[in-house]
Design a protein around this motif. Structure first.
Motif, PDB file in Angstrom:
ATOM      1  N   GLN A 136      41.555  53.289  36.942  1.00 36.46           N
ATOM      2  CA  GLN A 136      42.810  52.534  36.480  1.00 36.46           C
ATOM      3  C   GLN A 136      42.491  51.410  35.280  1.00 36.46           C
ATOM      4  N   PRO A 137      42.422  51.948  34.092  1.00 39.28           N
ATOM      5  CA  PRO A 137      41.989  50.866  33.191  1.00 39.28           C
ATOM      6  C   PRO A 137      42.992  49.913  32.791  1.00 39.28           C
ATOM      7  N   ALA A 138      42.790  48.722  32.534  1.00 41.56           N
ATOM      8  CA  ALA A 138      43.708  47.839  32.022  1.00 41.56           C
ATOM      9  C   ALA A 138      44.484  48.154  30.820  1.00 41.56           C
ATOM     10  N   HIS A 139      45.871  47.941  30.730  1.00 43.40           N
ATOM     11  CA  HIS A 139      46.762  48.481  29.636  1.00 43.40           C
ATOM     12  C   HIS A 139      47.095  47.210  28.883  1.00 43.40           C
ATOM     13  N   SER A 140      46.796  45.944  29.387  1.00 45.12           N
ATOM     14  CA  SER A 140      47.569  44.996  28.445  1.00 45.12           C
ATOM     15  C   SER A 140      46.320  43.961  28.172  1.00 45.12           C
ATOM     16  N   ILE A 141      46.516  42.889  27.248  1.00 47.74           N
ATOM     17  CA  ILE A 141      45.764  41.961  26.810  1.00 47.74           C
ATOM     18  C   ILE A 141      45.608  40.894  28.056  1.00 47.74           C
ATOM     19  N   LYS A 142      46.775  40.830  28.777  1.00 51.09           N
ATOM     20  CA  LYS A 142      46.593  39.849  29.757  1.00 51.09           C
ATOM     21  C   LYS A 142      46.116  40.350  30.878  1.00 51.09           C
ATOM     22  N   GLU A 143      46.101  41.683  31.267  1.00 53.84           N
ATOM     23  CA  GLU A 143      45.496  42.299  32.495  1.00 53.84           C
ATOM     24  C   GLU A 143      43.715  42.480  31.939  1.00 53.84           C
ATOM     25  N   LYS A 144      43.475  42.666  30.972  1.00 47.53           N
ATOM     26  CA  LYS A 144      42.223  42.468  30.422  1.00 47.53           C
ATOM     27  C   LYS A 144      41.519  41.139  30.773  1.00 47.53           C
ATOM     28  N   LEU A 145      42.240  40.214  30.495  1.00 48.24           N
ATOM     29  CA  LEU A 145      41.674  38.875  30.579  1.00 48.24           C
ATOM     30  C   LEU A 145      41.473  38.408  32.011  1.00 48.24           C
ATOM     31  N   ALA A 146      42.361  38.764  32.715  1.00 46.48           N
ATOM     32  CA  ALA A 146      42.557  38.559  34.305  1.00 46.48           C
ATOM     33  C   ALA A 146      41.102  39.153  34.658  1.00 46.48           C
ATOM     34  N   ARG A 147      40.951  40.554  34.593  1.00 34.14           N
ATOM     35  CA  ARG A 147      39.869  41.272  35.015  1.00 34.14           C
ATOM     36  C   ARG A 147      38.794  40.671  34.630  1.00 34.14           C
ATOM     37  N   ASN A 148      38.466  40.194  33.389  1.00 34.17           N
ATOM     38  CA  ASN A 148      37.411  39.493  32.921  1.00 34.17           C
ATOM     39  C   ASN A 148      37.032  38.191  33.352  1.00 34.17           C
ATOM     40  N   THR A 149      38.123  37.560  33.818  1.00 34.18           N
ATOM     41  CA  THR A 149      38.099  36.259  34.413  1.00 34.18           C
ATOM     42  C   THR A 149      37.291  36.392  35.955  1.00 34.18           C
ATOM     43  N   MET A 150      37.907  37.456  36.680  1.00 34.72           N
ATOM     44  CA  MET A 150      37.502  37.544  37.995  1.00 34.72           C
ATOM     45  C   MET A 150      35.943  38.035  37.965  1.00 34.72           C
ATOM     46  N   ARG A 151      35.763  39.025  37.065  1.00 31.65           N
ATOM     47  CA  ARG A 151      34.193  39.449  36.932  1.00 31.65           C
ATOM     48  C   ARG A 151      33.394  38.346  36.453  1.00 31.65           C
ATOM     49  N   ARG A 152      33.754  37.290  35.857  1.00 33.86           N
ATOM     50  CA  ARG A 152      32.968  36.116  35.267  1.00 33.86           C
ATOM     51  C   ARG A 152      32.717  35.142  36.515  1.00 33.86           C
ATOM     52  N   MET A 153      33.952  35.113  37.219  1.00 35.42           N
ATOM     53  CA  MET A 153      33.813  33.933  38.275  1.00 35.42           C
ATOM     54  C   MET A 153      33.262  34.583  39.408  1.00 35.42           C
ATOM     55  N   GLY A 154      33.243  35.866  39.710  1.00 38.87           N
ATOM     56  CA  GLY A 154      32.614  36.562  40.791  1.00 38.87           C
ATOM     57  C   GLY A 154      32.674  35.791  42.256  1.00 38.87           C
ATOM     58  N   PRO A 155      32.212  36.417  43.416  1.00 46.11           N
ATOM     59  CA  PRO A 155      32.711  35.533  44.746  1.00 46.11           C
ATOM     60  C   PRO A 155      32.668  34.017  44.712  1.00 46.11           C
ATOM     61  N   SER A 156      31.273  33.815  44.026  1.00 43.52           N
ATOM     62  CA  SER A 156      31.119  32.124  44.090  1.00 43.52           C
ATOM     63  C   SER A 156      32.184  31.432  43.497  1.00 43.52           C
TER      64      SER A 156
END
Length: 556
Positions: free
Chosen positions: A324-344
């Protein structure tokens, strides 16, 4: 609130083996001993468990009949004018007196012959409970996974409410966790949609697992053709596991996120192995919501993960990005932020926004850095009454929902009083061992060594009737299948009841956990019946399964 309880009435629970489930607690044995010093511990169970051995009183109950005992206890509560909702009164959406008629016909004398408990004992349990200062009634898995499990749990909650024990010191209380997932998720829901084949209701978006095999094997629109398993082994953990095993073999695609090749993942087309538990950090967001005392503890990974290792969350985010690829810049940024933050990173935000956090002040309140400095955890205090915060409803009332739950009383009458319940079959219940957490721990030599724990416990009277010796091989059969295992004769079992532990059955080909295979045992879920349900919820019946026993060979 076990630290203040002075009368603990327990149905179908063995916290000395299971740690308490909705009572997450350290050193439960000592805490139960302390309850006895303050008052009394009473256990109602078809088996004299380790917890029952510790109790002041233990009463055998016929599996599946707990609902009758509780209906009779509520009958006594109303007949003897013992209803006292106390400070809860202002929060209830119904006058308790409106409920009295639902229990009027279930006097103790009527239910006693069907339960194995005397009418006198049932009355005594009610009066002793109401005479205590800070009592609580508690019921867990043993009463949950039976034919009237949902109604039984409701009646336990109702009994606590009608005696003023909800949100009361020593009774049923609510935590104030540092990360409150309930506050994040809000109220649940049920019955918004139903399963395709049998029409079983969903609960919080999940369908009963008893319907899974038929959803795979029944053709038509919506037929399940592919599945993903995440750290699960449903072939051993769901009713009629043999049927589900055959169904998994028919899937077009099965993907497993697991570091074991087990009885279920052996069918997988792809296995995506995550790092081991010792290579990942841990913070408990679930059981802190159920703790007997507010606390928070963060554990760092014991070992660094290998260079090519992936955490579960990384695997799942990677799959999402591909499927389910991200389709918008906003969605891509949100996913990247979540990945960088991680569970911690996410945990730190939740801690700071939580009831003990400092909010925007980086130097105040609870944070991940403070937890890391306290590796043994942080004590956040005892449980306290929450008052109006009891309810998520807009009117701030506790909705008793009596119309929904008590409609099942009609089925109770049909099941126990309007048909012949006699028969020559024994009733099967499960059991848990402190060294056997489902099927996961069976690949550890330290935990499976010693005497065989996958046995069928049987009362001496039943053993004599069947001419069975201790250690003799038995065939145990139900409507759906048969298994063979050794008998263990013990007076800890109620006559007419046998017990087999769950999580075993590591004999299927294609698995790759050698220690478990060397101590294979048999799966009790090759006996449980996917068609035998708690109709109110659609949940599978795992306790009270009718079985027959046949002696096979000489004793071991």
């Amino acid at each position: 609130d076990i630290d203040n309880t002075d009368h603990f009435l327990m149905f179908g629970a063995n916290p000395l083996a299971s740690n308490g489930s909705i009572m997450s607690v350290a050193d439960v044995k000592q805490r139960l001993k302390d309850v006895r010093k303050r008052g009394k511990l009473v256990v109602v169970d078809p088996r004299r468990t380790a917890t029952a051995e510790l109790a002041d009183a233990h009463y055998f109950v016929r599996p599946g009949s707990d609902v009758l005992v509780l209906l009779a206890m509520l009958n006594v509560l109303f007949k003897d004018n013992l209803v006292n909702t106390g400070s809860l009164t202002e929060y209830l959406d119904q006058d308790p007196a409106e409920l009295a008629a639902s229990f009027a016909e279930f006097n103790p004398e009527k239910v006693a012959p069907l339960t194995g408990m005397s009418a006198e004992v049932i009355r005594t349990m009610v009066h002793d409970f109401c005479a205590a200062s800070q009592p609580v009634m508690y019921g867990r898995l043993g009463v949950s996974v039976q034919e009237f499990g949902t109604l039984t749990q409701y009646l336990i909650m109702l009994f606590n409410i009608l005696t003023g024990r909800l949100d009361s010191v020593g009774g049923l209380m609510f935590t104030k966790p540092a990360v409150d997932i309930l506050a994040q998720s809000g109220r649940g829901h049920m019955g918004r949609f139903h399963s395709r084949v049998r029409g079983l209701p969903e609960f919080n978006g999940e369908l009963p697992v008893a319907t899974l095999a038929e959803e795979i094997t029944t053709p038509g629109t919506g037929q399940i053709k592919g599945m993903m398993l995440i750290a699960g082994n449903p072939v051993l953990s769901t009713p009629n596991g043999e049927q589900l095993d055959r169904a998994f073999a028919k899937l077009d695609l099965l993907v497993a996120v697991d570091f074991y090749i087990n009885e279920s993942s052996r069918h997988a087309d792809f296995i995506l192995p995550p790092v081991s538990p010792l290579e990942r950090e841990h913070y408990d967001v679930t059981f802190n919501v159920l703790a007997v005392r507010n606390n928070a503890r963060y554990a760092e990974a014991l070992f660094p993960r290998p260079a090519d290792g992936r955490h579960d969350w990384e695997i799942l985010l990677g799959l999402r990005d591909r499927l389910q690829p991200a389709h918008s810049i906003k969605e891509k940024l949100a996913r990247n932020t979540m990945r960088r933050m991680g569970p911690s990173g996410i945990l730190n935000v939740l801690l700071r926004k939580g009831p003990y956090g400092g909010g925007r002040n980086p130097f105040a309140g609870l944070s991940l850095s403070k937890l890391k400095k306290s590796p043994h955890g942080v004590d956040l205090g005892a449980l306290k009454p929450v008052g109006a915060a009891l309810s998520y409803h807009g009117d701030r009332k506790v909705h008793l929902e009596s119309a929904f739950f008590l409609k099942d009383v009609a089925r109770v009458n049909t099941r126990f009083f309007n048909r012949d319940t006699a028969g020559d079959k024994l009733l099967l219940i499960g059991r848990r061992d402190v060294r056997s957490n489902n099927s996961w721990l069976h690949n550890s030599h330290r935990l499976v060594k010693g005497k065989d724990r996958c046995t069928v416990l049987i009362n001496p009277e039943d053993a004599r009737h069947l001419n069975v010796d201790d250690g003799q091989q038995l065939r145990v059969s139900s409507r759906v299948g048969s298994i063979e295992l050794a008998a263990a004769i013990s007076d800890e079992m109620m006559p007419g009841v046998v017990s087999i532990p769950h999580g075993w059955g590591h004999h299927r080909s294609g698995t790759q956990w050698l220690e478990a295979e060397a101590h294979a045992g048999v799966s009790v879920n090759d006996l449980t019946d996917e068609m035998h349900l708690d109709e109110l919820s659609g949940n599978a019946v795992l306790n009270g399964v009718p079985v027959t026993l046949q002696a096979l060979g000489e004793s071991a």
